[in-house]
Scaffold this active site. Sequence first.
Site, PDB file in Angstrom:
ATOM      1  CD  GLU A 288       4.499  17.294  -1.545  1.00 55.35           C
ATOM      2  OE1 GLU A 288       5.495  16.832  -0.579  1.00 55.35           O
ATOM      3  OE2 GLU A 288       3.761  16.494  -2.026  1.00 55.35           O
ATOM      4  CG  ASP A 292       7.674  18.006   0.842  1.00 56.65           C
ATOM      5  OD1 ASP A 292       7.007  17.176   1.382  1.00 56.65           O
ATOM      6  OD2 ASP A 292       7.999  18.406  -0.122  1.00 56.65           O
ATOM      7  CB  SER A 496       4.199  13.764  -0.330  1.00 57.21           C
ATOM      8  OG  SER A 496       4.392  14.001  -1.695  1.00 57.21           O
ATOM      9  CG  ASP A 538      10.211  -7.682   7.928  1.00 55.65           C
ATOM     10  OD1 ASP A 538       9.979  -7.065   6.793  1.00 55.65           O
ATOM     11  OD2 ASP A 538      10.511  -8.976   7.984  1.00 55.65           O
TER      12      ASP A 538
END
Length: 584
Positions: A288, A292, A496, A538
Site C-alpha cells: 500500500e 501510494d 487505493s 463523464d
Amino acid sequence: MRVFKNLSALAILVCVCDARPTSSVVFEKVESSPAGWVLDKTAKVDKDATSITLKIHLVNQGMDKFHKLAMDIATPGNAQYGNHLDHETILALTAPKAESVTLVKDWLKSEISNAKVSVTGDYVTVQGSVNAIEKLLKTKYSTFVNEETKAKTLRTLEYSLPSALVGHVDMVQPTTYFGVKQFRSTISEHHAIEDEANSVHTDAVQAVTGCTGTRITPTCLANLYNFKNAKNETTGLLGVGGFLEEYAIKADFTTFLNSYAYFSNKAKSFTCTGVNGGTCPTSPAGIEANLDVQYAGSISSSVPMTYYSTAGRGQWIGGGTNTNEPYLEFLNYLIALPAASLPNTLSISYGDDEATVPLSYATNACNLFSQLGARGVSILISSGDSGVGSTCKVNGKTSFTTAFPAACPWVTTVGGTTGNSPESAWTAGGGGFSEIFARPDYQNATVNKWLTTDTTHSGVTNYFNASGRAYPDISAQATNFVIIASGSAQSVSGTSCSAPTTAGIFQLLNSARIASGKKGLGFLNPWLYNTASTGFTDIKNGKIGGCSGVISGAGFSAVTGWDPATGLGTPNYEALLTFATSTA
C-alpha cells in the site's frame, strides 16, 4: 454539519444509573464487535504491564459556526474564499468550555494515582495501565482478533463516565472503535523487472500509448487524464497518509521512477516523517505504501512529497503499549503544523465500513477533516472496494453499507474505474449514501438531479438513505497498477490506486496556483460541484455491485452526469487547470 444520530447502531447511549451527583452513566455501548473481529478467549494480557493512552475529546463550542466559515472559505465567489485559517484561530473558534477541562482533569487525578494528564486543544490525554483504565471507565477490556489479518486488539464494547461529565465529553478512545483497513488487493505474483518490461511494458510501446494490455502506469494515466503536457512543477508539498506499519521504501521509489515515470523527475525522492512514534525503516516494503508514493509522487512531477508513517493499529500484540488508533493522532498532528510545513494535497487510502465506526468517533474525525480543509489542504480519500457493501446489514436491517471516512462531507472521495476504451465503473468501487451524515448543500442540486432523472436505481431505493451525503465525488483508474516492491514489479488493484492518482493531479493544480501567487484550492468539493464540474470526463458505462446473496440487483450504474458509481467522472487535467487558474 447535521448528523443523523438515530441511524447508527454505535450511537452514544447515555443511561443514568442513579440520581446522585457521583453516579455513573453508560456513555457508549455497542452490541457486538465489528464483522471479522472475534473475541480471543485464550489471550493472556498482563493488565498491569500493558498500558493504554486514552484520548478524551471535550465538547466543542461553536462547531456549527466553524463549519459555516469552513464552507465559505471553500466556496468560490464567497468573500471568505481562500482565506485559510491557522491552527490557533481554529482552536479559538472551537475551544471547549474551561469548565470541561477542569472537570475532566479533576476526575482523572482523583481516579488514577500519579496520572500523566495532558491537554492539547479539545483533547485530554491520559496514560495508564489497562487495570487503571478499566477502573476509570468501569469496564473490562478484552482481546479481539481479526479473522483475516490475525491482528489482535484490546477493546471494550461498553464504558461508563461520571454523570457530571455528560455534556462536557463526547468521545473516549480507544474503547469501541476497532480501526482502519487498506482499500487495495495485490493481484499478481512478483515478477522480475526485466520480465515485466519485456512482456507488457516495453519502452517502445509505452512511448506510444502507455496503456498496452491491461496494466496501468503513469504514462498511461498521463494520456487518459490529459496531463501529458503538464508543466514540471516544483512548488508546494504533497502528503501521503501511511498507517498499519506500511512502509514506503525509497529504493523501490527510485526503481519505479527509472522504469515508469512520465515526467523527467527520476532524481525525485520523498521525505518520511514519523507521527505518533511512527518509524521509517528501509524494509519491509509495504504494498500500500509503495503504491501510494509511487503514483502520487510520479504524477506530481518534481513537487516535494512527504510520507507520514503513523504508528498505532490500536493493537496489542504480546504485551507492551496499546497505542491509540492512528487516525486521530494523524489528523491532530497535521492540523497543528505551521503553514509552511502543511501539505497542499493529502492522499489517504484507508478506511472501514461506516456501520463499524462509533458515531462519536466518526463525527469527531470528520470535524478534524473539516479543520484540515480550512487550513488549506485538499484531501483525497479512497471510496472503498466493496461496491455498495458485502454484509449489507445495518442495525439488523438489510441495507447497502457505506464506507468511512469516504462518507464524510469534508473530504473528496474517489471511486474506481477500469478499462480505457472507454473507461467504465469498476464493479468493486465503493459508492453510496451515508447513514449518519446529511447531504451537504454543495451537492444538493447534482444529487437531486440524479435521484429524479435516473431510472436504473428504481429497484433498490429501499436500500439506501437518499438524504445522506452521497459519494464518490470523482473517480479514477483502480485496476492493474504496476508498482515496485522489494525490487520487483507486481500488479495492484483497488481504489487505493484511485486516491493517489487524483492526489498527484490535484497537487499539480495546487502547485500551479501557488506558483502564480494564489492560494491552494483547499477543501475541493464546493469548487468541484459548482465551478469545475465540466473538468471531468463523464463515465457512462459499467456498474458497481455488492451485497451478493443478500440483495438482488444491488449496486449503482454509471450514467450521464453525476452518479454514485463514478461521481462527476475522471479528471481532465487541462480543463481543470483552466478552472483552477481562473478561480480567484
